[in-house]
Scaffold this motif. Structure first.
Motif, PDB file in Angstrom:
ATOM      1  N   ARG A   1       0.556  -1.195  -0.224  1.00  0.00           N
ATOM      2  CA  ARG A   1      -0.065   0.136  -0.022  1.00  0.00           C
ATOM      3  C   ARG A   1       0.821   1.188  -0.092  1.00  0.00           C
ATOM      4  O   ARG A   1       1.833   1.274   0.806  1.00  0.00           O
ATOM      5  CB  ARG A   1      -0.801   0.082   1.230  1.00  0.00           C
ATOM      6  CG  ARG A   1      -1.908  -0.993   1.266  1.00  0.00           C
ATOM      7  CD  ARG A   1      -3.030  -0.984   2.350  1.00  0.00           C
ATOM      8  NE  ARG A   1      -2.393  -0.997   3.552  1.00  0.00           N
ATOM      9  CZ  ARG A   1      -3.175  -0.838   4.825  1.00  0.00           C
ATOM     10  NH1 ARG A   1      -4.365  -0.727   4.664  1.00  0.00           N
ATOM     11  NH2 ARG A   1      -2.278  -0.780   5.796  1.00  0.00           N
ATOM     12  N   PRO A   2       0.441   2.181  -0.835  1.00  0.00           N
ATOM     13  CA  PRO A   2       1.258   3.248  -1.017  1.00  0.00           C
ATOM     14  C   PRO A   2       1.415   4.089   0.432  1.00  0.00           C
ATOM     15  O   PRO A   2       2.455   4.760   0.665  1.00  0.00           O
ATOM     16  CB  PRO A   2       0.596   4.415  -2.005  1.00  0.00           C
ATOM     17  CG  PRO A   2      -0.127   3.344  -2.829  1.00  0.00           C
ATOM     18  CD  PRO A   2      -0.547   2.158  -1.830  1.00  0.00           C
ATOM     19  N   ARG A   3       0.401   4.303   1.210  1.00  0.00           N
ATOM     20  CA  ARG A   3       0.327   4.761   2.396  1.00  0.00           C
ATOM     21  C   ARG A   3       1.467   4.181   3.446  1.00  0.00           C
ATOM     22  O   ARG A   3       2.172   4.892   4.063  1.00  0.00           O
ATOM     23  CB  ARG A   3      -0.875   5.172   3.009  1.00  0.00           C
ATOM     24  CG  ARG A   3      -1.499   3.745   3.543  1.00  0.00           C
ATOM     25  CD  ARG A   3      -2.924   4.032   4.431  1.00  0.00           C
ATOM     26  NE  ARG A   3      -3.414   2.912   4.740  1.00  0.00           N
ATOM     27  CZ  ARG A   3      -4.926   2.958   5.295  1.00  0.00           C
ATOM     28  NH1 ARG A   3      -5.544   4.049   5.600  1.00  0.00           N
ATOM     29  NH2 ARG A   3      -5.399   1.851   5.699  1.00  0.00           N
TER      30      ARG A   3
ATOM     31  N   LEU B   1       4.108   2.482   2.546  1.00  0.00           N
ATOM     32  CA  LEU B   1       5.473   2.873   2.001  1.00  0.00           C
ATOM     33  C   LEU B   1       5.763   4.269   2.429  1.00  0.00           C
ATOM     34  O   LEU B   1       6.889   4.607   2.835  1.00  0.00           O
ATOM     35  CB  LEU B   1       5.686   2.668   0.491  1.00  0.00           C
ATOM     36  CG  LEU B   1       5.407   1.433  -0.114  1.00  0.00           C
ATOM     37  CD1 LEU B   1       5.242   1.237  -1.586  1.00  0.00           C
ATOM     38  CD2 LEU B   1       6.630   0.570   0.169  1.00  0.00           C
ATOM     39  N   ARG B   2       4.950   5.066   2.254  1.00  0.00           N
ATOM     40  CA  ARG B   2       5.139   6.616   2.785  1.00  0.00           C
ATOM     41  C   ARG B   2       5.525   6.982   4.354  1.00  0.00           C
ATOM     42  O   ARG B   2       6.466   7.445   4.702  1.00  0.00           O
ATOM     43  CB  ARG B   2       3.789   7.558   2.394  1.00  0.00           C
ATOM     44  CG  ARG B   2       3.828   7.833   0.801  1.00  0.00           C
ATOM     45  CD  ARG B   2       2.540   9.042   0.595  1.00  0.00           C
ATOM     46  NE  ARG B   2       1.334   8.804   1.349  1.00  0.00           N
ATOM     47  CZ  ARG B   2       0.516   8.324   0.566  1.00  0.00           C
ATOM     48  NH1 ARG B   2       0.772   7.831  -0.632  1.00  0.00           N
ATOM     49  NH2 ARG B   2      -0.705   7.797   1.285  1.00  0.00           N
TER      50      ARG B   2
ATOM     51  N   THR C   1       9.522   0.045  -4.584  1.00  0.00           N
ATOM     52  CA  THR C   1       8.520   0.918  -4.706  1.00  0.00           C
ATOM     53  C   THR C   1       8.320   0.904  -6.228  1.00  0.00           C
ATOM     54  O   THR C   1       9.271   1.609  -6.995  1.00  0.00           O
ATOM     55  CB  THR C   1       8.626   2.136  -4.063  1.00  0.00           C
ATOM     56  OG1 THR C   1       8.923   1.905  -2.717  1.00  0.00           O
ATOM     57  CG2 THR C   1       7.311   3.300  -4.169  1.00  0.00           C
TER      58      THR C   1
ATOM     59  N   LYS D   1       5.526   5.531  -9.692  1.00  0.00           N
ATOM     60  CA  LYS D   1       4.823   6.376  -9.658  1.00  0.00           C
ATOM     61  C   LYS D   1       4.453   6.764  -7.973  1.00  0.00           C
ATOM     62  O   LYS D   1       4.312   7.872  -7.483  1.00  0.00           O
ATOM     63  CB  LYS D   1       3.466   6.172 -10.460  1.00  0.00           C
ATOM     64  CG  LYS D   1       3.265   6.200 -11.761  1.00  0.00           C
ATOM     65  CD  LYS D   1       1.934   6.115 -12.353  1.00  0.00           C
ATOM     66  CE  LYS D   1       2.144   6.173 -13.687  1.00  0.00           C
ATOM     67  NZ  LYS D   1       0.691   5.685 -14.286  1.00  0.00           N
ATOM     68  N   GLN D   2       4.701   5.687  -7.026  1.00  0.00           N
ATOM     69  CA  GLN D   2       4.387   5.923  -5.730  1.00  0.00           C
ATOM     70  C   GLN D   2       5.572   6.456  -5.074  1.00  0.00           C
ATOM     71  O   GLN D   2       5.628   6.975  -3.944  1.00  0.00           O
ATOM     72  CB  GLN D   2       4.083   4.468  -5.184  1.00  0.00           C
ATOM     73  CG  GLN D   2       2.812   3.776  -5.797  1.00  0.00           C
ATOM     74  CD  GLN D   2       2.642   2.663  -4.926  1.00  0.00           C
ATOM     75  OE1 GLN D   2       3.197   2.230  -4.175  1.00  0.00           O
ATOM     76  NE2 GLN D   2       1.546   1.681  -5.956  1.00  0.00           N
ATOM     77  N   GLY D   3       6.814   6.531  -5.701  1.00  0.00           N
ATOM     78  CA  GLY D   3       8.072   6.725  -4.911  1.00  0.00           C
ATOM     79  C   GLY D   3       8.419   8.123  -5.279  1.00  0.00           C
ATOM     80  O   GLY D   3       9.494   8.602  -4.464  1.00  0.00           O
ATOM     81  N   LYS D   4       7.829   8.888  -6.157  1.00  0.00           N
ATOM     82  CA  LYS D   4       8.367  10.151  -6.359  1.00  0.00           C
ATOM     83  C   LYS D   4       8.266  11.253  -5.286  1.00  0.00           C
ATOM     84  O   LYS D   4       9.432  12.043  -5.303  1.00  0.00           O
ATOM     85  CB  LYS D   4       7.642  10.770  -7.895  1.00  0.00           C
ATOM     86  CG  LYS D   4       8.684  11.970  -8.294  1.00  0.00           C
ATOM     87  CD  LYS D   4       7.912  12.254  -9.579  1.00  0.00           C
ATOM     88  CE  LYS D   4       8.392  13.391 -10.416  1.00  0.00           C
ATOM     89  NZ  LYS D   4       8.093  13.830 -11.828  1.00  0.00           N
TER      90      LYS D   4
ATOM     91  N   TRP E   1       8.237  11.110  -2.049  1.00  0.00           N
ATOM     92  CA  TRP E   1       9.142  10.970  -0.665  1.00  0.00           C
ATOM     93  C   TRP E   1      10.405  10.835  -1.087  1.00  0.00           C
ATOM     94  O   TRP E   1      11.310  11.230  -0.366  1.00  0.00           O
ATOM     95  CB  TRP E   1       8.675   9.675   0.048  1.00  0.00           C
ATOM     96  CG  TRP E   1       8.441   8.433  -0.407  1.00  0.00           C
ATOM     97  CD1 TRP E   1       7.494   7.923  -0.835  1.00  0.00           C
ATOM     98  CD2 TRP E   1       9.569   7.524  -0.694  1.00  0.00           C
ATOM     99  NE1 TRP E   1       7.545   6.354  -1.397  1.00  0.00           N
ATOM    100  CE2 TRP E   1       8.982   6.359  -1.361  1.00  0.00           C
ATOM    101  CE3 TRP E   1      10.988   7.389  -0.546  1.00  0.00           C
ATOM    102  CZ2 TRP E   1       9.777   5.044  -1.552  1.00  0.00           C
ATOM    103  CZ3 TRP E   1      11.948   6.349  -0.878  1.00  0.00           C
ATOM    104  CH2 TRP E   1      11.129   5.170  -1.273  1.00  0.00           C
TER     105      TRP E   1
END
Length: 331
Positions: free
Chosen positions: A101-103, A105-106, A138, A141-144, A146
């Protein structure tokens, strides 16, 4: 959990019996409970065990992902106990590949980023290693977002006073480069950049990064400008020296239409001015050179205005006042 049981944890986590699913689940439950114990040593052992079990039994990570992530993030937030933090960052590195889930990872990236400037070498190393592993795990699109927030430490800690931290930072920077649009600049970057005495390779990399960002991502260049003053006041001479050189590279770019307003330059220039009296000769010289470059860029801009070309004053008025009030002139 009694002391005898806590001392047994490191042995148990590597025991062949853990190949049995029912024992893995039982151990994971016991470790999750111990991770919330009041005793810091027990928490350290429990978090280390969680990382070991997660590494050896990824299927258990999927089953207990939420509980495991919550326990490790809580341990990572225990700033008063560096050993607990260090083990939690290491454990998170082992499980981050299973966080879809992106959240999530963030959240992990936020904890890692919080410790990139920690005073303890082992904590900084673990934080950079986690950050690099997150980048590898990651989707683009999800890591840009952070990775952008960590560009300053990723560039500056390449010259960390700890060689181990510097190498971990380099690995993280290389892993994050594609998210930042810098992958074409790192093809020839090697560990020699962290070790060379002169710092010439590092200075060249800083210049290339700033030159590319002025064309591809001016907002990120401005964010770097805003962040630099805090690094110019860092306790480590090596980081302050790197920050002076990055400041010089940033100031070399301000002649291009990249900064939306003058405000970001004011604290940067004032911080550089304060370092002109630094007891560290290398820092003093680098700060002076950056200010000389700023003065030259200011003259070029004023000359452009005087000849009727489009432009704007890029240096705040206090800078020119300072140049006429007897303050130390750059040599």
């Amino acid at each position: 959990m009694p002391h005898s049981q806590s001392s047994f944890l490191p042995q148990l986590t590597g025991h062949p019996l853990l190949h049995k699913p029912e024992l893995r689940g039982l151990l994971l439950q016991r470790l999750l409970a111990a991770a919330h114990a009041s005793n810091a040593t027990l928490r350290t052992l429990a978090v280390r065990g969680l990382g070991t079990v997660a590494e050896g039994a990824p299927q258990e990570v999927k089953k207990q992902r939420r509980a495991l992530l919550a326990a490790l993030l809580q341990a990572a937030g225990d700033a008063a106990n560096p050993e607990v933090v260090c083990e939690s960052l290491r454990a998170l590195r082992k499980v981050c590949g299973h966080l879809g889930r992106p959240r999530d990872l963030r959240a992990v990236a936020g904890q890692a980023r919080a410790y990139l400037r920690h005073a303890d070498d082992a904590v900084r190393t673990a934080a950079f290693e986690l950050f690099g592993q997150l980048a590898k795990a990651t989707p683009h699109k999800q890591g840009k977002a952070w990775t952008r927030e960590a560009l300053a430490p990723l560039l500056l800690h390449l010259r960390d006073p700890s060689p181990t931290v510097a190498e971990a930072c380099l690995a993280a920077f290389l892993a994050c480069a594609p998210f930042l649009g810098l992958q074409d600049l790192v093809n020839d970057v090697s560990v020699a950049l962290c070790k060379e005495v002169s710092g010439a390779q590092h200075s060249g990399l800083l210049g290339r990064v700033c030159h590319q960002l002025v064309h591809t991502d001016p907002a990120l260049l401005e964010a770097l400008t805003v962040e630099m003053p805090s690094y110019l006041h860092c306790a480590w001479d090596g980081i302050r020296l790197a920050a002076c050189k990055l400041s010089g590279a940033l100031l070399e770019m301000v002649g291009a239409p990249c900064l939306g307003q003058q405000d970001p330059l004011d604290p940067l220039l004032q911080s550089l001015h304060s370092l002109c009296g630094s007891p560290c000769t290398a820092v003093k010289m680098a700060a002076t050179e950056a200010l000389q470059l700023a003065q030259q860029r200011g003259k070029e801009t004023l000359g452009s205005l005087a000849t009727g070309h489009q432009g704007r004053s890029l240096l705040p008025g206090w800078f020119f006042i300072w140049r006429h009030q007897g303050s130390p002139r750059p040599a």
